[in-house]
Design a protein around this motif. Structure first.
Motif, PDB file in Angstrom:
ATOM      1  N   ARG A  26      12.281   6.187  -3.572  1.00  0.00           N
ATOM      2  CA  ARG A  26      12.463   5.338  -4.477  1.00  0.00           C
ATOM      3  C   ARG A  26      11.389   4.401  -4.938  1.00  0.00           C
ATOM      4  O   ARG A  26      11.356   3.288  -5.724  1.00  0.00           O
ATOM      5  N   TYR A  27      10.082   4.592  -4.199  1.00  0.00           N
ATOM      6  CA  TYR A  27       9.163   3.786  -4.327  1.00  0.00           C
ATOM      7  C   TYR A  27       8.476   3.424  -5.692  1.00  0.00           C
ATOM      8  O   TYR A  27       8.724   2.446  -6.180  1.00  0.00           O
ATOM      9  N   ASP A  28       8.376   4.622  -6.468  1.00  0.00           N
ATOM     10  CA  ASP A  28       7.904   4.404  -7.906  1.00  0.00           C
ATOM     11  C   ASP A  28       8.998   3.686  -8.731  1.00  0.00           C
ATOM     12  O   ASP A  28       8.632   2.792  -9.749  1.00  0.00           O
ATOM     13  N   TRP A  74      -0.846  -2.060 -15.749  1.00  0.00           N
ATOM     14  CA  TRP A  74      -1.796  -2.198 -14.619  1.00  0.00           C
ATOM     15  C   TRP A  74      -2.622  -1.140 -14.350  1.00  0.00           C
ATOM     16  O   TRP A  74      -3.668  -1.025 -14.123  1.00  0.00           O
ATOM     17  N   ARG A  75      -1.832   0.122 -14.134  1.00  0.00           N
ATOM     18  CA  ARG A  75      -2.474   1.442 -13.613  1.00  0.00           C
ATOM     19  C   ARG A  75      -3.287   1.783 -14.905  1.00  0.00           C
ATOM     20  O   ARG A  75      -4.460   2.301 -14.529  1.00  0.00           O
ATOM     21  N   ARG A  76      -2.821   1.590 -16.093  1.00  0.00           N
ATOM     22  CA  ARG A  76      -3.839   2.004 -17.184  1.00  0.00           C
ATOM     23  C   ARG A  76      -5.047   1.259 -17.175  1.00  0.00           C
ATOM     24  O   ARG A  76      -6.203   1.559 -17.312  1.00  0.00           O
ATOM     25  N   ALA A  97      -5.095   5.199   0.354  1.00  0.00           N
ATOM     26  CA  ALA A  97      -3.854   4.520   0.306  1.00  0.00           C
ATOM     27  C   ALA A  97      -2.896   4.948  -0.819  1.00  0.00           C
ATOM     28  O   ALA A  97      -2.293   4.053  -1.457  1.00  0.00           O
ATOM     29  N   ALA A  98      -3.112   5.971  -1.362  1.00  0.00           N
ATOM     30  CA  ALA A  98      -2.433   6.775  -2.739  1.00  0.00           C
ATOM     31  C   ALA A  98      -0.840   6.778  -2.861  1.00  0.00           C
ATOM     32  O   ALA A  98      -0.321   6.864  -3.982  1.00  0.00           O
ATOM     33  N   GLY A  99      -0.345   6.710  -1.720  1.00  0.00           N
ATOM     34  CA  GLY A  99       0.930   6.633  -1.509  1.00  0.00           C
ATOM     35  C   GLY A  99       1.484   7.913  -2.356  1.00  0.00           C
ATOM     36  O   GLY A  99       1.365   9.346  -1.832  1.00  0.00           O
ATOM     37  N   CYS A 147      -5.394  10.023  -0.827  1.00  0.00           N
ATOM     38  CA  CYS A 147      -5.382  10.083   0.731  1.00  0.00           C
ATOM     39  C   CYS A 147      -4.328   8.948   1.379  1.00  0.00           C
ATOM     40  O   CYS A 147      -4.717   7.875   0.743  1.00  0.00           O
ATOM     41  N   ASP A 148      -3.832   9.033   2.169  1.00  0.00           N
ATOM     42  CA  ASP A 148      -2.665   8.105   2.738  1.00  0.00           C
ATOM     43  C   ASP A 148      -2.296   8.718   4.032  1.00  0.00           C
ATOM     44  O   ASP A 148      -2.370   9.733   4.415  1.00  0.00           O
ATOM     45  N   PHE A 149      -1.907   7.706   5.180  1.00  0.00           N
ATOM     46  CA  PHE A 149      -1.453   8.226   6.291  1.00  0.00           C
ATOM     47  C   PHE A 149      -0.030   8.212   6.449  1.00  0.00           C
ATOM     48  O   PHE A 149       0.401   8.729   7.457  1.00  0.00           O
ATOM     49  N   SER A 150       0.703   8.021   5.077  1.00  0.00           N
ATOM     50  CA  SER A 150       2.330   8.198   5.449  1.00  0.00           C
ATOM     51  C   SER A 150       2.482   9.668   4.740  1.00  0.00           C
ATOM     52  O   SER A 150       2.292   9.787   3.532  1.00  0.00           O
ATOM     53  N   GLY A 162       5.164  10.828   4.374  1.00  0.00           N
ATOM     54  CA  GLY A 162       6.507  10.855   3.454  1.00  0.00           C
ATOM     55  C   GLY A 162       6.247  10.561   2.151  1.00  0.00           C
ATOM     56  O   GLY A 162       6.633  11.075   1.217  1.00  0.00           O
ATOM     57  N   MET A 163       5.198   9.667   1.859  1.00  0.00           N
ATOM     58  CA  MET A 163       4.882   9.465   0.688  1.00  0.00           C
ATOM     59  C   MET A 163       3.839  10.685   0.121  1.00  0.00           C
ATOM     60  O   MET A 163       4.325  10.729  -1.161  1.00  0.00           O
ATOM     61  N   LEU A 164       3.123  11.093   0.884  1.00  0.00           N
ATOM     62  CA  LEU A 164       2.524  12.310   0.164  1.00  0.00           C
ATOM     63  C   LEU A 164       3.414  13.349  -0.238  1.00  0.00           C
ATOM     64  O   LEU A 164       3.005  14.070  -1.160  1.00  0.00           O
ATOM     65  N   GLY A 211      -4.564  10.853   5.926  1.00  0.00           N
ATOM     66  CA  GLY A 211      -5.792  10.415   6.569  1.00  0.00           C
ATOM     67  C   GLY A 211      -5.863   8.903   7.090  1.00  0.00           C
ATOM     68  O   GLY A 211      -4.827   8.382   6.008  1.00  0.00           O
ATOM     69  N   ASP A 212      -6.065   8.227   7.790  1.00  0.00           N
ATOM     70  CA  ASP A 212      -6.363   6.920   7.883  1.00  0.00           C
ATOM     71  C   ASP A 212      -7.529   6.191   7.592  1.00  0.00           C
ATOM     72  O   ASP A 212      -8.490   6.378   7.520  1.00  0.00           O
ATOM     73  N   ALA A 213      -7.181   4.882   6.726  1.00  0.00           N
ATOM     74  CA  ALA A 213      -8.233   4.286   5.821  1.00  0.00           C
ATOM     75  C   ALA A 213      -9.365   3.751   6.867  1.00  0.00           C
ATOM     76  O   ALA A 213     -10.489   3.549   6.506  1.00  0.00           O
ATOM     77  N   SER A 271      -5.341   1.159  -4.566  1.00  0.00           N
ATOM     78  CA  SER A 271      -4.468   0.136  -5.542  1.00  0.00           C
ATOM     79  C   SER A 271      -3.334  -0.114  -4.743  1.00  0.00           C
ATOM     80  O   SER A 271      -2.570   0.586  -4.185  1.00  0.00           O
ATOM     81  N   PHE A 272      -2.941  -1.535  -4.335  1.00  0.00           N
ATOM     82  CA  PHE A 272      -1.908  -2.054  -3.841  1.00  0.00           C
ATOM     83  C   PHE A 272      -2.033  -1.444  -2.412  1.00  0.00           C
ATOM     84  O   PHE A 272      -0.861  -1.418  -1.875  1.00  0.00           O
ATOM     85  N   GLY A 273      -3.034  -1.166  -1.749  1.00  0.00           N
ATOM     86  CA  GLY A 273      -2.966  -0.557  -0.628  1.00  0.00           C
ATOM     87  C   GLY A 273      -3.786  -1.495   0.452  1.00  0.00           C
ATOM     88  O   GLY A 273      -3.557  -1.627   1.753  1.00  0.00           O
TER      89      GLY A 273
HETATM   90  C1  LIG Z   1       1.985  -0.228  -1.731  1.00  0.00           C
HETATM   91  S1  LIG Z   1       1.386   1.217  -1.329  1.00  0.00           S
HETATM   92  C2  LIG Z   1       0.576   1.813  -2.628  1.00  0.00           C
HETATM   93  C3  LIG Z   1       0.441   3.169  -3.179  1.00  0.00           C
HETATM   94  C4  LIG Z   1      -0.174   3.655  -4.269  1.00  0.00           C
HETATM   95  N1  LIG Z   1      -1.844   3.300  -4.101  1.00  0.00           N
HETATM   96  C5  LIG Z   1       0.094   2.880  -5.556  1.00  0.00           C
HETATM   97  O1  LIG Z   1      -0.757   2.167  -6.362  1.00  0.00           O
HETATM   98  O2  LIG Z   1       1.429   2.903  -5.916  1.00  0.00           O
HETATM   99  C6  LIG Z   1       0.506   1.382   0.116  1.00  0.00           C
HETATM  100  C7  LIG Z   1       0.211   2.601   0.729  1.00  0.00           C
HETATM  101  O3  LIG Z   1      -0.891   2.145   1.756  1.00  0.00           O
HETATM  102  C8  LIG Z   1      -0.758   3.250   2.703  1.00  0.00           C
HETATM  103  N2  LIG Z   1      -1.428   2.762   4.002  1.00  0.00           N
HETATM  104  C9  LIG Z   1      -1.378   1.825   4.863  1.00  0.00           C
HETATM  105  N3  LIG Z   1      -2.102   1.530   5.683  1.00  0.00           N
HETATM  106  C10 LIG Z   1      -3.000   2.711   5.604  1.00  0.00           C
HETATM  107  C11 LIG Z   1      -3.907   3.347   6.399  1.00  0.00           C
HETATM  108  N4  LIG Z   1      -4.518   2.873   7.419  1.00  0.00           N
HETATM  109  N5  LIG Z   1      -4.504   4.554   5.799  1.00  0.00           N
HETATM  110  C12 LIG Z   1      -4.041   5.116   4.978  1.00  0.00           C
HETATM  111  N6  LIG Z   1      -2.881   4.584   4.146  1.00  0.00           N
HETATM  112  C13 LIG Z   1      -2.544   3.390   4.510  1.00  0.00           C
HETATM  113  C14 LIG Z   1       0.750   3.171   3.062  1.00  0.00           C
HETATM  114  O4  LIG Z   1       1.188   4.468   3.569  1.00  0.00           O
HETATM  115  C15 LIG Z   1       1.252   3.197   1.500  1.00  0.00           C
HETATM  116  O5  LIG Z   1       1.325   4.479   1.092  1.00  0.00           O
END
Ligand SMILES: C[S@@+](CC[C@H](N)C(=O)[O-])C[C@H]1O[C@@H](n2cnc3c(N)ncnc32)[C@H](O)[C@@H]1O
Length: 226
Positions: free
Chosen positions: A8-10, A24-26, A44-46, A64-67, A69-71, A93-95, A111-113
């Motif tokens: 339900r994130y989006d 904001w995204r545009r 942190a693309a979620g 790229c994201d480490f969740s 589930g989000m990917l 992947g981990d940031a 973005s928001f990451g």
């Molecule tokens: C609020 S969401 C933002 C998603 C997307 N960029 C957006 O604009 O909707 C934050 C994301 O940061 C990711 N995140 C947090 N720490 C991270 C890390 N160390 N490496 C990769 N992703 C990470 C989370 O898994 C989550 O998907």
């Protein structure tokens, strides 16, 4: 936490921002100015919604994201985006330890990451490593409203209205309490610019969106010295 709220994130983003997140995204995509054929890392693309905005211009994007589930949710959603979907690939992947070679990208965006990464300064240094000299950084993050009375109203929205709406609409409302707290604790525009500079980026500037509810910071990786 993000695995649990992926489905339900989006939807929640649209509800809690009252649709502003789409504008904001545009705006962020316009500021990033990614061109056709450029390689863009959206960190942190979620669910990849932020990535699609960059891919729409013809850039080849890595989400790229480490969740995972989000990917996973992202992969299913983005596959419906027609031709643009073909320009987005998903990588776990981990940031703080990115699975990419040095200088691999023309631009790196988050973005928001950045607020959610444990170690923002280290992540900014990792982003510098994978950006080519002269390449760009774009950070979109919640920020601070400069007009004090409006900022006060906004803080009230964050601490009372947002959690109340999340209790009704989200399956795990405690995640949205974290959202309010993390926004309140996050540095303002000038301070974040300093953090970006300290990680080695140059030409740092920012633009406020919605009076500073969100700020978009841009910077460049310095060219190599001959
Ligand atoms: C609020 S969401 C933002 C998603 C997307 N960029 C957006 O604009 O909707 C934050 C994301 O940061 C990711 N995140 C947090 N720490 C991270 C890390 N160390 N490496 C990769 N992703 C990470 C989370 O898994 C989550 O998907």
């Amino acid at each position: 936490m993000f695995d649990a709220l992926a489905v339900r994130y989006d939807l929640l983003n649209d509800i809690l921002s009252m649709g502003q997140v789409r504008l904001w995204r545009r705006a962020v995509a316009r500021i990033a100015g990614a061109r056709a054929g450029e390689r863009v890392l959206d960190l942190a693309a979620g669910t990849g919604t932020s990535t699609l905005a960059f891919a729409a211009s013809g850039a080849n994007c890595v989400a790229c994201d480490f969740s995972l589930g989000m990917l996973q949710v992202g992969k299913a959603q983005v596959s419906k985006a027609g031709a643009t979907a073909g320009r987005v690939s998903f990588v776990g992947g981990d940031a703080l330890r990115l699975p990419f070679r040095d200088r691999a990208f023309d631009a790196v965006t988050i973005s928001f990451g950045l607020r959610n990464v444990a170690g923002a300064r280290d992540a900014l240094a990792e982003m510098l490593r994978v950006t080519r000299p002269g390449g760009r950084l774009v950070v979109c993050e919640f920020s601070t409203i400069a007009v004090a009375p409006l900022d006060m109203l906004y803080r009230r929205y964050l601490t009372s209205v947002l959690p109340a709406v999340a209790r009704r609409a989200a399956r795990n409302p405690e995640a949205y309490e974290y959202l309010s707290e993390s926004i309140a604790d996050w540095p303002g525009q000038r301070e974040l610019a300093g953090l970006i500079r300290a990680a080695g980026w140059s030409a740092v500037r920012w633009r406020d969106l919605s009076l500073g509810v969100v700020a978009v910071h841009v910077a460049r990786r310095p060219e190599d010295r001959a």
